[in-house]
Enzyme design. Structure first.
Site, short mmCIF file in Angstrom:
data_model
loop_
_atom_site.label_atom_id
_atom_site.label_comp_id
_atom_site.label_asym_id
_atom_site.label_seq_id
_atom_site.Cartn_x
_atom_site.Cartn_y
_atom_site.Cartn_z
N ILE A 53 17.22 9.10 7.67
CA ILE A 53 17.41 7.74 7.16
C ILE A 53 16.22 7.29 6.33
O ILE A 53 16.38 6.62 5.31
CB ILE A 53 17.68 6.77 8.34
CG1 ILE A 53 19.04 7.10 8.99
CG2 ILE A 53 17.66 5.33 7.86
CD1 ILE A 53 19.31 6.31 10.27
N ASP B 88 4.80 9.44 7.49
CA ASP B 88 5.45 10.37 8.40
C ASP B 88 4.39 11.27 9.01
O ASP B 88 3.29 11.42 8.44
CB ASP B 88 6.49 11.22 7.66
CG ASP B 88 7.59 11.75 8.58
OD1 ASP B 88 8.73 11.27 8.47
OD2 ASP B 88 7.30 12.64 9.40
N ASP C 225 0.70 9.92 12.94
CA ASP C 225 1.58 9.46 14.01
C ASP C 225 1.60 7.94 14.04
O ASP C 225 0.60 7.30 14.37
CB ASP C 225 1.06 10.02 15.34
CG ASP C 225 1.95 9.68 16.52
OD1 ASP C 225 2.87 8.85 16.37
OD2 ASP C 225 1.73 10.25 17.60
N SER D 235 19.31 1.34 17.45
CA SER D 235 20.43 2.23 17.75
C SER D 235 21.41 1.52 18.67
O SER D 235 21.02 0.65 19.46
CB SER D 235 19.92 3.49 18.45
OG SER D 235 20.99 4.26 18.96
N TYR E 207 15.51 7.11 25.35
CA TYR E 207 15.87 6.70 23.99
C TYR E 207 16.51 5.32 23.98
O TYR E 207 16.13 4.44 23.18
CB TYR E 207 16.82 7.73 23.38
CG TYR E 207 17.14 7.50 21.92
CD1 TYR E 207 16.21 7.76 20.93
CD2 TYR E 207 18.38 7.01 21.53
CE1 TYR E 207 16.49 7.55 19.59
CE2 TYR E 207 18.69 6.80 20.21
CZ TYR E 207 17.74 7.07 19.23
OH TYR E 207 18.04 6.85 17.91
N LYS F 75 15.05 1.78 22.25
CA LYS F 75 15.79 1.08 21.20
C LYS F 75 16.18 -0.34 21.62
O LYS F 75 16.21 -1.26 20.79
CB LYS F 75 17.02 1.89 20.79
CG LYS F 75 16.68 3.23 20.14
CD LYS F 75 15.88 3.06 18.85
CE LYS F 75 15.66 4.38 18.14
NZ LYS F 75 14.97 4.24 16.84
N VAL G 242 24.42 9.27 13.56
CA VAL G 242 24.20 9.48 12.13
C VAL G 242 23.76 10.93 11.95
O VAL G 242 22.93 11.44 12.71
CB VAL G 242 23.11 8.54 11.57
CG1 VAL G 242 22.88 8.79 10.08
CG2 VAL G 242 23.48 7.08 11.80
#
Length: 257
Positions: free
Chosen positions: A18, A38, A64, A140, A153, A157, A186
């Site tokens: 993305i 990144d 990071d 998400s 995760y 989110k 995705v």
């Protein structure tokens, strides 16, 4: 379209998925400067090579996003940035009873700490400049709908969504809008780094078949694409969304229904 003519943007997680799609989208809509962040140095170099064109300034911040030291000394790179895409993230899966604490912490460090630190740096810079801005976080649907094996995760989110809402309230007096997208599945490289998806690829025979199997669980019958997510982010960053702040755009193919 030139919705972002003469503007500068920061994108974290810009080397793939993305984030990279956002870089191409914003470049195509007129931004004059992209700051790409990144941890993947080779991926950043490849992204810059692919984006290189007359009139577009490109800068790289390799490191990071979840490390506070990473943001020290980035003030010069953030000067003039009025658009932010807080996208860096990792995925992992595992039942609460079985997940090692270091894997839990790694997800939180990248997804949540990274989002906080990126917001902190962007909002401080935008506030000091006094010109306002727009920021979008990549959250998400896992932060909205519970599923077994998604504790780390999903929790990261869900926390990002609340962080976004608080940031929207704090940013509003400074004309800084903050929103989020909450996509379902995705097709991005993040899936390839999860044990669950690796097992599914083995079972189905290919990544394409694995995506099709997972996408079949949504009412629309497929996963989204990185380009579709980038279009949603571009909308929220643009003047077309001038009265939208503190909102989460759920783009999950109906999965959360």
């Amino acid at each position: 379209m030139t919705r972002f003519a003469n503007q500068s943007a920061l994108i974290t997680g810009a080397a793939s998925g993305i984030g990279l799609a956002c870089a191409h989208r914003l470049a195509g809509e007129g931004v004059s400067r992209l700051v790409l962040a990144d941890i993947d140095a080779a991926g950043l170099n490849a992204a810059c090579a692919a984006l290189d064109r007359p009139g577009l300034a490109l800068e790289m911040l390799c490191g990071d996003a979840g490390d506070p030291a990473y943001w020290e000394g980035t003030g010069a790179a953030l000067q003039g940035v009025t658009l932010g895409v807080v996208n860096a993230g990792i995925a992992d899966n595992g039942a609460i009873a079985d997940m090692p604490f270091d894997r839990w912490r790694r997800v939180m460090a990248v997804n949540l700490d990274g989002a906080f630190l990126t917001l902190q740096a962007l909002m401080a810079s935008m506030t000091a400049a006094g010109k306002g801005g727009a920021i979008v976080l990549t959250a998400s649907v896992s932060g909205i709908k519970a599923e077994p094996g998604t504790a780390a995760y999903g929790a990261s989110k869900a926390a990002m969504l609340q962080l976004m809402r608080v940031a929207a309230k704090e940013g509003a007096p400074h004309r800084i809008r903050v929103n989020a997208i909450a996509p379902g599945g995705v097709e991005t490289p993040i899936w390839g780094k999860t044990p669950f998806f690796a097992d599914l690829v083995q079972q189905t025979g290919s990544e394409t078949a694995a995506y099709a199997a997972l996408g079949g669980g949504t009412p629309l019958g497929r996963f989204g694409t990185a380009d579709e997510a980038a279009a949603q982010i571009a909308f929220l960053l643009s003047a077309d969304a001038a009265m939208i702040t503190g909102a989460a755009l759920v783009s999950d193919g109906g999965y959360s229904l």
